[in-house]
Design an enzyme around this catalytic site. Structure first.
Site, PDB file in Angstrom:
ATOM      1  N   GLU A  56      88.435   6.086  45.831  1.00 12.30           N
ATOM      2  CA  GLU A  56      88.179   6.393  43.953  1.00 12.30           C
ATOM      3  C   GLU A  56      87.316   5.876  44.033  1.00 12.30           C
ATOM      4  O   GLU A  56      86.730   4.634  44.446  1.00 12.30           O
ATOM      5  CB  GLU A  56      89.274   6.062  43.532  1.00 12.30           C
ATOM      6  CG  GLU A  56      90.651   6.904  43.359  1.00 12.30           C
ATOM      7  CD  GLU A  56      91.695   6.188  43.391  1.00 12.30           C
ATOM      8  OE1 GLU A  56      91.757   5.718  41.701  1.00 12.30           O
ATOM      9  OE2 GLU A  56      92.720   6.568  42.986  1.00 12.30           O
ATOM     10  N   LYS A 108      85.581   2.260  42.396  1.00 16.21           N
ATOM     11  CA  LYS A 108      85.374   1.428  41.721  1.00 16.21           C
ATOM     12  C   LYS A 108      84.833   1.335  40.134  1.00 16.21           C
ATOM     13  O   LYS A 108      83.351   0.818  40.865  1.00 16.21           O
ATOM     14  CB  LYS A 108      85.207   0.523  42.362  1.00 16.21           C
ATOM     15  CG  LYS A 108      86.023  -0.978  41.495  1.00 16.21           C
ATOM     16  CD  LYS A 108      85.614  -2.509  43.173  1.00 16.21           C
ATOM     17  CE  LYS A 108      86.973  -3.146  42.617  1.00 16.21           C
ATOM     18  NZ  LYS A 108      85.734  -3.338  41.270  1.00 16.21           N
ATOM     19  N   ASP A 159      83.367   0.322  36.722  1.00 18.88           N
ATOM     20  CA  ASP A 159      83.174  -1.750  36.910  1.00 18.88           C
ATOM     21  C   ASP A 159      83.070  -2.160  35.359  1.00 18.88           C
ATOM     22  O   ASP A 159      82.092  -1.995  33.986  1.00 18.88           O
ATOM     23  CB  ASP A 159      81.483  -2.691  37.301  1.00 18.88           C
ATOM     24  CG  ASP A 159      81.731  -3.707  36.975  1.00 18.88           C
ATOM     25  OD1 ASP A 159      81.485  -4.215  37.429  1.00 18.88           O
ATOM     26  OD2 ASP A 159      80.185  -4.354  37.671  1.00 18.88           O
ATOM     27  N   TYR A 197      93.727   5.751  36.539  1.00 21.12           N
ATOM     28  CA  TYR A 197      94.533   5.767  37.829  1.00 21.12           C
ATOM     29  C   TYR A 197      95.423   5.402  38.875  1.00 21.12           C
ATOM     30  O   TYR A 197      95.882   5.415  39.846  1.00 21.12           O
ATOM     31  CB  TYR A 197      92.546   4.507  38.510  1.00 21.12           C
ATOM     32  CG  TYR A 197      93.052   3.293  38.615  1.00 21.12           C
ATOM     33  CD1 TYR A 197      94.007   2.579  38.594  1.00 21.12           C
ATOM     34  CD2 TYR A 197      91.433   2.572  37.350  1.00 21.12           C
ATOM     35  CE1 TYR A 197      93.690   1.250  37.914  1.00 21.12           C
ATOM     36  CE2 TYR A 197      91.546   1.936  37.529  1.00 21.12           C
ATOM     37  CZ  TYR A 197      93.214   0.366  37.618  1.00 21.12           C
ATOM     38  OH  TYR A 197      92.381  -0.699  36.681  1.00 21.12           O
ATOM     39  N   LYS A 257      82.847  -3.159  48.550  1.00 25.80           N
ATOM     40  CA  LYS A 257      81.743  -3.378  47.329  1.00 25.80           C
ATOM     41  C   LYS A 257      80.762  -2.406  48.170  1.00 25.80           C
ATOM     42  O   LYS A 257      80.055  -2.497  49.217  1.00 25.80           O
ATOM     43  CB  LYS A 257      81.864  -5.351  47.447  1.00 25.80           C
ATOM     44  CG  LYS A 257      83.369  -5.541  46.851  1.00 25.80           C
ATOM     45  CD  LYS A 257      83.060  -5.300  45.354  1.00 25.80           C
ATOM     46  CE  LYS A 257      84.556  -6.266  44.101  1.00 25.80           C
ATOM     47  NZ  LYS A 257      83.349  -7.345  43.332  1.00 25.80           N
ATOM     48  N   CYS A 271      47.295  -6.132  18.399  1.00 25.50           N
ATOM     49  CA  CYS A 271      47.828  -5.259  19.316  1.00 25.50           C
ATOM     50  C   CYS A 271      46.527  -5.198  20.934  1.00 25.50           C
ATOM     51  O   CYS A 271      45.496  -5.454  20.568  1.00 25.50           O
ATOM     52  CB  CYS A 271      47.567  -3.855  18.516  1.00 25.50           C
ATOM     53  SG  CYS A 271      48.120  -2.098  20.104  1.00 25.50           S
ATOM     54  N   CYS A 282      44.355  -1.844  20.218  1.00 28.44           N
ATOM     55  CA  CYS A 282      43.436  -1.618  19.746  1.00 28.44           C
ATOM     56  C   CYS A 282      42.978  -2.561  19.284  1.00 28.44           C
ATOM     57  O   CYS A 282      42.054  -2.210  18.769  1.00 28.44           O
ATOM     58  CB  CYS A 282      43.111   0.033  18.971  1.00 28.44           C
ATOM     59  SG  CYS A 282      45.177  -0.549  17.248  1.00 28.44           S
ATOM     60  N   CYS A 339      52.170  -2.373  15.969  1.00 30.20           N
ATOM     61  CA  CYS A 339      51.207  -2.313  15.356  1.00 30.20           C
ATOM     62  C   CYS A 339      50.995  -0.634  14.718  1.00 30.20           C
ATOM     63  O   CYS A 339      51.090  -0.200  14.923  1.00 30.20           O
ATOM     64  CB  CYS A 339      50.305  -1.934  16.963  1.00 30.20           C
ATOM     65  SG  CYS A 339      48.588  -0.530  16.484  1.00 30.20           S
ATOM     66  N   CYS A 377      46.431   4.551  17.460  1.00 31.61           N
ATOM     67  CA  CYS A 377      46.044   3.889  18.670  1.00 31.61           C
ATOM     68  C   CYS A 377      45.913   4.002  19.989  1.00 31.61           C
ATOM     69  O   CYS A 377      47.834   4.832  19.801  1.00 31.61           O
ATOM     70  CB  CYS A 377      47.407   2.521  18.135  1.00 31.61           C
ATOM     71  SG  CYS A 377      47.957   1.484  19.585  1.00 31.61           S
TER      72      CYS A 377
HETATM   73 ZN   LIG Z   1      47.434  -0.823  18.422  1.00 36.32          ZN
END
Ligand SMILES: [Zn+2]
Length: 676
Positions: free
Chosen positions: A117, A119, A121, A229, A321, A415, A418, A433, A438
């Site tokens: 199966e 595992k 997390d 499970y 693992k 920015c 630009c 921006c 842009c």
């Molecule tokens: Zn920009």
């Protein structure tokens, strides 16, 4: 003797480190050690203790499964301890494991087969059902005592509140894992940053943290999911199960979700091959985190015979693992990318590092605030995580390893694409921006438009779009629909066939409904959900463009911020021109009506009041509407029935006075032919 003294010192050091890590992991939901490091230290301690049993302290971390619950949630004592799993990091260790089992239970082990199966997390939980009804849910805690999180568990969409099927045992415990889907995890973290809250390090901590909130209405907003499970029942309950594979089948029959990719393996070799495929092929395709595969001796009779080792781990199960998905490397630079809405997104340039078989050079840093919060400095040694398809992320710096040469970073004032002075958004912490034309915004805007959740144009990758923009062939999304094969095939890396395929894929996207188009346009604050709500409500682009800010804001699920943003977008002549060109190119401007006319609640007028056990008010309303019903605010003689939850007030009273039927959530589910 000095040898023993040195070992004793090491044991004490390891114990302290592991205890601290457990506390940070389980109680604070803020891990500081990587899983691989934790496992390595844990093993070292286990090995020393095995060789020198006298060095094992009665409170050694190896005797515990997690940290004791320390929150103010009520405690829940598990009827049967929730064990943890031993680990194998190599195939060789799996073979040694099987050899140990054979020594205890004989050759039957080899022929009984294994149930393999995923595992998951996430956060392990125990769910108690009485007569098929969910009555309690608890975290694992230290394996003996966990936290009672029943109200929170009830908000997890795929935890059945009632098991399906007949002949359900009077009382049964189902164990499994609560997890947080990847795609939604990223979104939540961004949301948390906006609210000025601490972000979660990974989906597992997000699952655990969300599950242990004191306010279940917040948990409800978190899209937690569940996989079961195991089934635990008292000895006198006969469930007629012979194998772990039967257990999983039974869970499914009861309506409990079971993780995909499970497999009954006839031999250990088959199980090893399964684990390899899992790591190399499956892992990257999942929308949730796994940190390995679990192998269980399939026969439950054999499991019984093999028993538990050290009160901590069942002998008959082991986790294979994966190689760690976290690595350490140097943060070489922090650069800024311009997003489709103009937001400036800082990202990390890393000293290239190999993680899980891929070289990682860039990682997301979300936004300026997060960088300051994590105190990331250019030149820092950092931990980088890559899991599944999620963009690599910088978890944080390792401050102990600083040399003093590191430099702090600040958001540029102009920015980077630009040169327009950067503006701060009042609603969010983002800098952006403001220049709508842009070039940085346009590139990202095109990428978003073509993405899977938007117009879903196959083959139009970031690199391709960049190439088309650089070649001057496209400037905005409407230009895509004017592209011709003969323009493309002269470009580098474009064969005639791929040129034609791309033109076809772009043409095919014209049929996408209005909701996808709205999302694809990249209007500030309009995500996929808001786009769908707007498209469903207004039905056509024309209706939405002509709607007032007030009427947009009045739509359920659309607040003032979105309404203002939408109205401002369509108020721009350049936006209206863009829509006109898309329309002329034949792009769909309407949303198909959802099929609901023959729903179970057709013709019913429903009033919702009080706090329902699992559904929020908008969710209940949506469910009613999806099934053909209409939701109104006040009770009258025309009301077909009132859906009432806890603390229902005057509406419930009025319904009683008028003799109108009152039902609960479970009854609603029954009427629409669905299990809760
Ligand atoms: Zn920009």
């Amino acid at each position: 003797m000095t040898d023993t003294r040195a070992l004793a010192a090491r044991v004490s050091e390891l114990s302290k480190q592991l205890e601290r890590a457990s506390f940070e992991y389980y109680v604070l939901d803020r891990p500081t050690l990587t899983d691989a490091e934790y496992d390595r230290l844990f093993r070292e301690l286990q090995d020393i203790e095995r060789a020198h049993p006298s060095l094992r302290a009665p409170d050694s971390p190896t005797l515990r499964i997690g940290a004791p619950p320390q929150s103010s949630l009520p405690r829940h004592t598990h009827a049967f301890p929730m064990l943890s799993l031993g680990n194998a990091f190599t195939d060789e260790e799996l073979r040694e494991w099987e050899a140990r089992l054979v020594r205890i239970a004989g050759d039957d082990v080899r022929t009984a087969g294994y149930c393999a199966e995923l595992k998951i997390d996430g956060a392990a939980v125990s769910l108690i059902y009485e007569g098929g009804i969910l009555v309690a849910g608890a975290t694992r805690g230290n394996g003996v005592v966990g936290e009672d999180v029943t109200p929170n568990i009830r908000t997890v969409r795929d935890v059945p509140l009632r098991l399906t099927g007949s002949s359900l045992p009077a009382r049964v415990e189902i164990r499994g894992e609560i997890y947080y889907p990847f795609d939604l995890f990223e979104r939540m973290n961004e949301e948390l940053v906006k609210q000025g809250e601490r972000v979660f390090a990974n989906p597992r901590n997000a699952a655990s943290g969300s599950l242990r909130l004191l306010d279940s209405s917040i948990t409800r907003q978190r899209p937690l999911r569940f996989f079961g499970y195991s089934i635990v029942a008292a000895n006198d309950v006969d469930l007629a199960l012979a194998r772990q594979s039967d257990v999983l089948d039974r869970l499914e029959a009861w309506g409990v979700p079971v993780a995909p990719h499970r497999r009954r393996c006839r031999s250990l070799d088959e199980a090893i091959a399964w684990a390899h495929a899992l790591e190399l092929q499956v892992r990257g395709t999942l929308n949730f985190a796994i940190d390995g595969g679990v192998l269980k001796v399939d026969s439950l009779a054999l499991q019984e015979e093999l028993g538990v080792v050290g009160g901590r781990e069942p002998r008959w199960a082991i986790a294979r693992k994966f190689a760690p998905d976290i690595a350490e490397t140097t943060l070489l630079d922090i650069r800024v990318n311009v997003g489709r809405t103009g937001a400036l997104n800082p990202y990390a340039v890393l000293d290239p590092v190999e993680i899980g078989g891929t070289t990682v050079t860039y990682a997301t840093l979300h936004n300026e605030d997060l960088i300051l919060r994590k105190d990331l400095r250019i030149g820092d040694l950092v931990q980088v995580k890559r899991a599944g398809e999620v963009i690599p992320q910088v978890i944080g710096p390792i401050p102990d390893r600083r040399t003093g040469m590191e430099r702090r970073w600040t958001m540029p004032r102009k920015c980077p694409v630009c040169g327009t002075p950067v503006v701060r958004d009042e609603d969010t912490v983002a800098a952006f921006c403001p220049n709508v034309s842009c070039p940085g915004r346009q590139l990202e805007g095109l990428v978003h438009f073509a993405s899977r959740g938007a117009m879903d144009i196959r083959g139009l990758s970031y690199a391709r779009i960049e190439q088309l923009v650089t070649a001057g062939l496209i400037h905005d999304v409407a230009d895509l629909y004017a592209l011709r094969e003969d323009q493309l095939k002269h470009l580098e890396r474009f064969a005639e066939k791929s040129a034609q395929a791309l033109v076809d894929a772009i043409a095919a996207s014209k049929v996408q409904p209005l909701s996808r188009l709205l999302f694809g346009l990249g209007i500030r604050h309009v995500g996929a959900t808001a786009a769908e709500v707007l498209a469903r409500e207004f039905g056509s682009m024309r209706a939405l463009m002509e709607a007032s800010t007030e009427s947009i804001g009045a739509v359920r699920g659309i607040g003032d911020i979105i309404a203002h943003s939408v109205a401002a977008y369509f108020g721009e002549p350049s936006a209206r021109e863009l829509i006109r060109r898309l329309h002329d190119a034949g792009v769909t401007m309407t949303e198909p009506e959802p099929v609901k006319s023959d729903g179970a609640l057709k013709g019913k007028t429903v009033v919702i009041t009080g706090t329902l056990p699992t559904l929020s008010r908008p969710e209940a309303a949506e469910l009613v509407e999806r099934n053909g019903g209409r939701v109104t605010d006040s009770v009258s003689r025309k009301t077909s029935f009132v859906l009432a939850g806890d603390a229902a007030g005057s509406k419930l009273e009025k319904a009683r006075q008028l003799g109108i039927e009152v039902i609960d959530e479970a009854e609603l589910y029954r009427r629409i032919g669905r299990e809760a």
